[in-house]
Design an enzyme around this catalytic site. Structure first.
Site, PDB file in Angstrom:
ATOM      1  N   GLU A  83       0.816  -1.207   0.000  1.00  0.00           N
ATOM      2  CA  GLU A  83       0.000   0.000   0.000  1.00  0.00           C
ATOM      3  C   GLU A  83       0.846   1.251   0.000  1.00  0.00           C
ATOM      4  OE1 GLU A  83      -2.123  -1.150   3.460  1.00  0.00           O
ATOM      5  OE2 GLU A  83      -0.613  -0.325   4.788  1.00  0.00           O
ATOM      6  N   CYS A 111       3.829   8.425   0.739  1.00  0.00           N
ATOM      7  CA  CYS A 111       4.406   7.461   1.684  1.00  0.00           C
ATOM      8  C   CYS A 111       4.450   6.099   0.978  1.00  0.00           C
ATOM      9  CB  CYS A 111       3.501   7.414   2.920  1.00  0.00           C
ATOM     10  SG  CYS A 111       3.967   6.169   4.116  1.00  0.00           S
ATOM     11  N   CYS A 118       6.426  -7.421   6.133  1.00  0.00           N
ATOM     12  CA  CYS A 118       7.682  -7.017   6.761  1.00  0.00           C
ATOM     13  C   CYS A 118       8.180  -8.189   7.602  1.00  0.00           C
ATOM     14  CB  CYS A 118       7.443  -5.796   7.648  1.00  0.00           C
ATOM     15  SG  CYS A 118       8.951  -5.120   8.400  1.00  0.00           S
ATOM     16  N   CYS A 122       7.489  -5.833  14.857  1.00  0.00           N
ATOM     17  CA  CYS A 122       7.165  -4.821  15.865  1.00  0.00           C
ATOM     18  C   CYS A 122       5.721  -5.055  16.303  1.00  0.00           C
ATOM     19  CB  CYS A 122       7.322  -3.418  15.289  1.00  0.00           C
ATOM     20  SG  CYS A 122       8.978  -3.104  14.618  1.00  0.00           S
ATOM     21  N   CYS A 125       2.573  -2.826  15.268  1.00  0.00           N
ATOM     22  CA  CYS A 125       2.441  -2.459  13.855  1.00  0.00           C
ATOM     23  C   CYS A 125       1.591  -3.478  13.094  1.00  0.00           C
ATOM     24  CB  CYS A 125       3.830  -2.369  13.229  1.00  0.00           C
ATOM     25  SG  CYS A 125       3.796  -1.983  11.471  1.00  0.00           S
ATOM     26  N   GLY A 182       7.090  -2.407   5.325  1.00  0.00           N
ATOM     27  CA  GLY A 182       8.429  -2.942   5.131  1.00  0.00           C
ATOM     28  C   GLY A 182       9.538  -2.129   5.756  1.00  0.00           C
ATOM     29  N   GLU A 183      10.711  -2.736   5.782  1.00  0.00           N
ATOM     30  CA  GLU A 183      11.904  -2.088   6.320  1.00  0.00           C
ATOM     31  C   GLU A 183      12.806  -1.722   5.131  1.00  0.00           C
ATOM     32  OE1 GLU A 183      13.196  -0.780   9.028  1.00  0.00           O
ATOM     33  OE2 GLU A 183      15.073  -0.521   7.952  1.00  0.00           O
ATOM     34  N   LEU A 236      12.364   4.936  17.105  1.00  0.00           N
ATOM     35  CA  LEU A 236      13.009   4.635  18.388  1.00  0.00           C
ATOM     36  C   LEU A 236      12.005   4.007  19.376  1.00  0.00           C
ATOM     37  CD1 LEU A 236      15.841   5.072  19.649  1.00  0.00           C
ATOM     38  CD2 LEU A 236      14.899   7.094  20.741  1.00  0.00           C
ATOM     39  N   ASN A 312      -2.021   5.304  15.728  1.00  0.00           N
ATOM     40  CA  ASN A 312      -3.236   4.970  14.987  1.00  0.00           C
ATOM     41  C   ASN A 312      -3.683   3.599  15.467  1.00  0.00           C
ATOM     42  OD1 ASN A 312      -4.584   6.489  12.919  1.00  0.00           O
ATOM     43  ND2 ASN A 312      -2.669   6.504  11.766  1.00  0.00           N
ATOM     44  N   CYS A 354       0.548   2.364   8.933  1.00  0.00           N
ATOM     45  CA  CYS A 354       1.348   1.345   8.277  1.00  0.00           C
ATOM     46  C   CYS A 354       0.680  -0.036   8.280  1.00  0.00           C
ATOM     47  CB  CYS A 354       2.669   1.291   9.035  1.00  0.00           C
ATOM     48  SG  CYS A 354       3.829   0.106   8.445  1.00  0.00           S
TER      49      CYS A 354
HETATM   50  N1  SAH Z   1      10.227  -0.196   8.973  1.00  0.00           N
HETATM   51  C1  SAH Z   1      10.401   1.223   8.959  1.00  0.00           C
HETATM   52  C2  SAH Z   1       9.413   1.978   8.076  1.00  0.00           C
HETATM   53  C3  SAH Z   1       7.974   1.564   8.071  1.00  0.00           C
HETATM   54  S1  SAH Z   1       6.982   1.969   9.478  1.00  0.00           S
HETATM   55  C4  SAH Z   1      10.344   1.782  10.372  1.00  0.00           C
HETATM   56  O1  SAH Z   1       9.983   1.043  11.266  1.00  0.00           O
HETATM   57  O2  SAH Z   1      10.712   2.934  10.569  1.00  0.00           O
HETATM   58  C5  SAH Z   1       6.898   3.716   9.510  1.00  0.00           C
HETATM   59  C6  SAH Z   1       6.577   4.290  10.882  1.00  0.00           C
HETATM   60  O3  SAH Z   1       5.212   4.030  11.232  1.00  0.00           O
HETATM   61  C7  SAH Z   1       7.436   3.690  11.986  1.00  0.00           C
HETATM   62  O4  SAH Z   1       7.904   4.689  12.840  1.00  0.00           O
HETATM   63  C8  SAH Z   1       6.428   2.800  12.684  1.00  0.00           C
HETATM   64  O5  SAH Z   1       6.828   2.529  13.988  1.00  0.00           O
HETATM   65  C9  SAH Z   1       5.171   3.616  12.588  1.00  0.00           C
HETATM   66  N2  SAH Z   1       3.920   2.906  12.875  1.00  0.00           N
HETATM   67  C10 SAH Z   1       3.665   1.588  12.780  1.00  0.00           C
HETATM   68  N3  SAH Z   1       2.402   1.317  13.157  1.00  0.00           N
HETATM   69  C11 SAH Z   1       1.837   2.496  13.496  1.00  0.00           C
HETATM   70  C12 SAH Z   1       0.549   2.870  13.989  1.00  0.00           C
HETATM   71  N4  SAH Z   1      -0.408   1.982  14.169  1.00  0.00           N
HETATM   72  N5  SAH Z   1       0.334   4.199  14.246  1.00  0.00           N
HETATM   73  C13 SAH Z   1       1.299   5.106  14.029  1.00  0.00           C
HETATM   74  N6  SAH Z   1       2.514   4.808  13.572  1.00  0.00           N
HETATM   75  C14 SAH Z   1       2.796   3.523  13.315  1.00  0.00           C
END
Ligand code: SAH
Length: 373
Positions: A83, A111, A118, A122, A125, A182-183, A236, A312, A354
């Site tokens: 997406e 974005c 992924c 985490c 996520c 994804g990363e 972080l 979110n 995400c």
């Molecule tokens: N893998 C990379 C990029 C993708 S996620 C990373 O982790 O940075 C992009 C950002 O969205 C990250 O900071 C992630 O922690 C955050 N994210 C994931 N789920 C989320 C949610 N439900 N609400 C807000 N931010 C979220």
């Protein structure tokens, strides 16, 4: 568009190599059919129409939020979901809530996803809870941006001259963040190959941000590589290893101190501030002491800028922090000289976080549009 397939097809037809560049330039300007590519011979246009699809992605669903944020769910030719999101900001000011004024349309930020699913897990996520499929190709990454580039130009540039009276120029998509699925640092070759072409669409490297969980080998490559500096964001989310490992298992492999050292080195070489992303999770990482611990980590002060991200909600057990808790956290950081802003939440009514659209399997307020071929 699969640019390798395009080049191979043109070579097979005995076409000169510059044809690929001509096609790409049309695509980068938002062309939505070969018919528009008037500097190509007509027979070739008809041939390409049949043999090289305009997009390597098939659009499955779209959803538009009340704030203009638009999300698209695609699948690849091998049926892998991914997406992308377009964020439209109004007016000249970034966070202006003023009445939209098309002639002063502001920033457009796209974005992008770098992988389908992924492999990192985490726990907050939505993407992390899906099955990991594979890295996306450079073309599949670019096609997400081109999808929105086409939409923006068709919305503002009516096809016929009579319709175009009074039309305003297409607002440019001028920012890109790799914060979709994804990363990106696990797929760095393809992400960088896509980034090399983004300027043709109107997105400069200094307006492109790669967001990472803290994958050190990738950070080091971004530090040492030749080429323009792309912005770096670090997710972080916790100021100590125990909590961070719980939220982001990748921390076991690359603990905080090492990740921050790699980030400092990036800053020293690249001379840019790094964005620290910090999700605000109610009762988990939003306490005053945690703000103080975070401030202590982020030295030197000139290297970092914190973005506090309202969570979110997904199917996970987490809830977002209250507005008051977020404000207090921000004040505690700023009092200690750490610049911090609260990220504006966008697209909440369309599950724009995400992985949410793909994970949900269905989106509210869906507009179905066939994918351009
Ligand atoms: N893998 C990379 C990029 C993708 S996620 C990373 O982790 O940075 C992009 C950002 O969205 C990250 O900071 C992630 O922690 C955050 N994210 C994931 N789920 C989320 C949610 N439900 N609400 C807000 N931010 C979220």
């Amino acid at each position: 568009m699969d640019l390798d397939l395009l080049r191979a097809t043109l070579a097979q037809r005995g076409q000169p190599a510059f044809r690929a560049q001509q096609v790409w330039e049309w695509m980068a300007r938002g062309a939505s059919s070969y018919a528009q590519m008037t500097n190509l011979p007509e027979a070739l246009r008809a041939d390409l129409e049949r043999s090289v699809p305009l997009s390597s992605l098939v659009l499955e669903r779209e959803a538009v939020a009340s704030d203009g944020t638009e999300k698209a769910l695609f699948h690849t030719v091998d049926a892998r979901p991914l997406e992308a999101v377009l964020m439209r900001y109004r007016g000249g000011a970034k966070h202006s809530a003023s009445v939209p004024n098309p002639s002063r349309d502001g920033r457009r930020s796209v974005c992008l996803s770098s992988q389908s699913g992924c492999p990192l897990t985490c726990i907050f996520c939505a993407t992390g809870s899906m099955a990991y499929a594979r890295n996306l190709t450079a073309s599949e990454i670019l096609d997400q941006a081109l999808h929105f580039r086409r939409k923006e130009s068709s919305a503002r540039h009516p096809a016929s001259p009579s319709e175009s009276q009074g039309a305003v120029p297409a607002p440019r998509i001028d920012h890109c963040v790799f914060m979709g699925m994804g990363e990106p640092l696990l797929n760095l070759d393809n992400v960088l190959a896509a980034c090399e072409r983004l300027p043709d669409i109107g997105i400069h490297p200094s307006s492109t941000t790669i967001s990472t969980v803290g994958w050190i080998p990738g950070i080091d490559r971004l530090t040492d590589r030749d080429g323009p500096t792309i912005r770096l964001a670090l997710s972080l989310h916790a100021p100590d290893d125990a909590l961070r490992s719980e939220l982001m298992p990748v921390n076991e492999r690359y603990p905080l101190a090492d990740v921050l050292d790699a980030c400092r080195r990036w800053h020293e070489v690249r001379r840019r501030r790094l964005y620290v992303e910090y999700l605000m999770l109610d009762g988990v990482n939003d306490r005053y002491e945690q703000a103080i611990a975070l401030a202590a980590l982020l030295t030197p002060r000139t290297a970092f800028k914190v973005n506090l991200i309202p969570y979110n909600p997904t199917d996970s057990a987490f809830e977002g922090s209250s507005r008051d808790a977020i404000d207090a956290f921000r004040s505690a950081l700023e009092e200690r000289g750490v610049p911090a802003t609260v990220r504006l939440t966008r697209g909440r009514d369309i599950d724009a976080a995400c992985g949410q659209l793909a994970a949900a399997g269905a989106a509210p307020r869906v507009v179905t549009t066939p994918s351009p071929r």
